[in-house]
Design an enzyme around this catalytic site. Structure first.
Site, PDB file in Angstrom:
ATOM      1  N   GLY A 197      51.879  -1.742  11.230  1.00  0.00           N
ATOM      2  CA  GLY A 197      50.776  -2.640  10.920  1.00  0.00           C
ATOM      3  C   GLY A 197      49.561  -1.819  10.521  1.00  0.00           C
ATOM      4  O   GLY A 197      49.394  -0.687  10.994  1.00  0.00           O
ATOM      5  N   GLN A 252      40.819  -0.104   8.908  1.00  0.00           N
ATOM      6  CA  GLN A 252      41.384   1.235   9.129  1.00  0.00           C
ATOM      7  C   GLN A 252      41.397   2.090   7.867  1.00  0.00           C
ATOM      8  O   GLN A 252      41.591   3.302   7.932  1.00  0.00           O
ATOM      9  CB  GLN A 252      42.809   1.118   9.676  1.00  0.00           C
ATOM     10  CG  GLN A 252      42.860   0.506  11.062  1.00  0.00           C
ATOM     11  CD  GLN A 252      44.289   0.421  11.561  1.00  0.00           C
ATOM     12  OE1 GLN A 252      44.988  -0.526  11.248  1.00  0.00           O
ATOM     13  NE2 GLN A 252      44.729   1.428  12.306  1.00  0.00           N
ATOM     14  N   CYS A 255      48.431   3.399  17.587  1.00  0.00           N
ATOM     15  CA  CYS A 255      47.544   2.930  16.519  1.00  0.00           C
ATOM     16  C   CYS A 255      47.319   4.092  15.557  1.00  0.00           C
ATOM     17  O   CYS A 255      47.032   5.206  15.993  1.00  0.00           O
ATOM     18  CB  CYS A 255      46.213   2.475  17.123  1.00  0.00           C
ATOM     19  SG  CYS A 255      45.019   1.923  15.894  1.00  0.00           S
ATOM     20  N   HIS A 271      47.133  -7.054  17.643  1.00  0.00           N
ATOM     21  CA  HIS A 271      46.541  -5.717  17.476  1.00  0.00           C
ATOM     22  C   HIS A 271      45.800  -5.646  16.135  1.00  0.00           C
ATOM     23  O   HIS A 271      44.664  -5.159  16.061  1.00  0.00           O
ATOM     24  CB  HIS A 271      47.659  -4.664  17.553  1.00  0.00           C
ATOM     25  CG  HIS A 271      47.216  -3.251  17.385  1.00  0.00           C
ATOM     26  ND1 HIS A 271      47.311  -2.304  18.393  1.00  0.00           N
ATOM     27  CD2 HIS A 271      46.668  -2.600  16.327  1.00  0.00           C
ATOM     28  CE1 HIS A 271      46.833  -1.151  17.948  1.00  0.00           C
ATOM     29  NE2 HIS A 271      46.441  -1.300  16.696  1.00  0.00           N
ATOM     30  N   GLU A 272      46.432  -6.140  15.071  1.00  0.00           N
ATOM     31  CA  GLU A 272      45.828  -6.042  13.732  1.00  0.00           C
ATOM     32  C   GLU A 272      44.645  -7.005  13.569  1.00  0.00           C
ATOM     33  O   GLU A 272      43.648  -6.663  12.938  1.00  0.00           O
ATOM     34  CB  GLU A 272      46.883  -6.295  12.643  1.00  0.00           C
ATOM     35  CG  GLU A 272      48.051  -5.303  12.648  1.00  0.00           C
ATOM     36  CD  GLU A 272      47.636  -3.847  12.703  1.00  0.00           C
ATOM     37  OE1 GLU A 272      46.583  -3.491  12.140  1.00  0.00           O
ATOM     38  OE2 GLU A 272      48.360  -3.055  13.331  1.00  0.00           O
TER      39      GLU A 272
HETATM   40 CO    CO Z   1      45.701  -0.060  15.192  1.00  0.00          CO
END
Ligand code: CO
Length: 178
Positions: free
Chosen positions: A49, A54, A100, A142-143
């Site tokens: 993901g 990010q 992550c 999480h995303e």
């Molecule tokens: Co992450």
């Protein structure tokens, strides 16, 4: 998909990782190109993901692909490219070890909902409402956290967060990512 290019992944504590992203207006060719670049970057870095924040984009864009894993009985998802994803309902609780791409080398147990219902626009701007559980539900949460400016260590109690960040800093030095 057209030509794809790898984007630079930001590492914590880059400030964009803790800044909420903005809604995407129209899902146009520019957005589709960004979605493809995010997917390419996710594949090249062996992630399951990756969110806009990010790669330095404050736009609500998320790519997810959980590969098939026969050993663990996981059926792959195929590539999911989401615009403006939003969780409508979340239920039950699951604890799962997460990593992550913005925290290379750090793995922590995070408690999340085990089931979620969410809404998102696909790469053609079509609205979808899906229900998911298990690993996909965890990755989705999480995303979606990323586009809200929340990172996985934020789910830890202060003492555990401090410990995790210390471990991350030490690992980062060893890996030469500083
Ligand atoms: Co992450």
């Amino acid at each position: 998909m057209g030509t794809m290019s790898e984007m630079k992944i930001l590492y914590y504590p880059h400030e964009i990782l803790t800044t909420p992203a903005k809604d995407v207006g129209e899902v146009d060719d520019e957005i589709r190109k960004l979605l493809d670049d995010i997917a390419e970057t996710m594949y090249l870095n062996k992630g399951i993901g990756l969110a806009g924040n990010q790669v330095g984009l404050l736009k609500k864009l998320v790519c997810i692909e959980i590969p098939d894993n026969e050993e663990q009985g996981i059926k792959g998802t195929g590539l999911l490219q989401m615009v403006n994803p939003k969780i409508l309902e979340a239920g039950d609780e699951i604890e799962f070890q997460e990593g992550c791409l913005s925290f290379p080398g750090l793995y922590i147990d995070v408690k999340r909902a085990s089931e979620v219902t969410l809404e998102y626009l696909d790469r053609d701007g079509k609205l979808h409402r899906i229900h998911s559980d298990g690993l996909l539900a965890v990755v989705i949460q999480h995303e979606i956290d990323h586009i809200k400016g929340i990172v996985f260590v934020d789910h830890l109690v202060p003492k555990a967060k401090k410990r995790a960040l210390k471990e991350y800093e030490q690992t980062k030095h060893k890996m030469g990512n500083n």
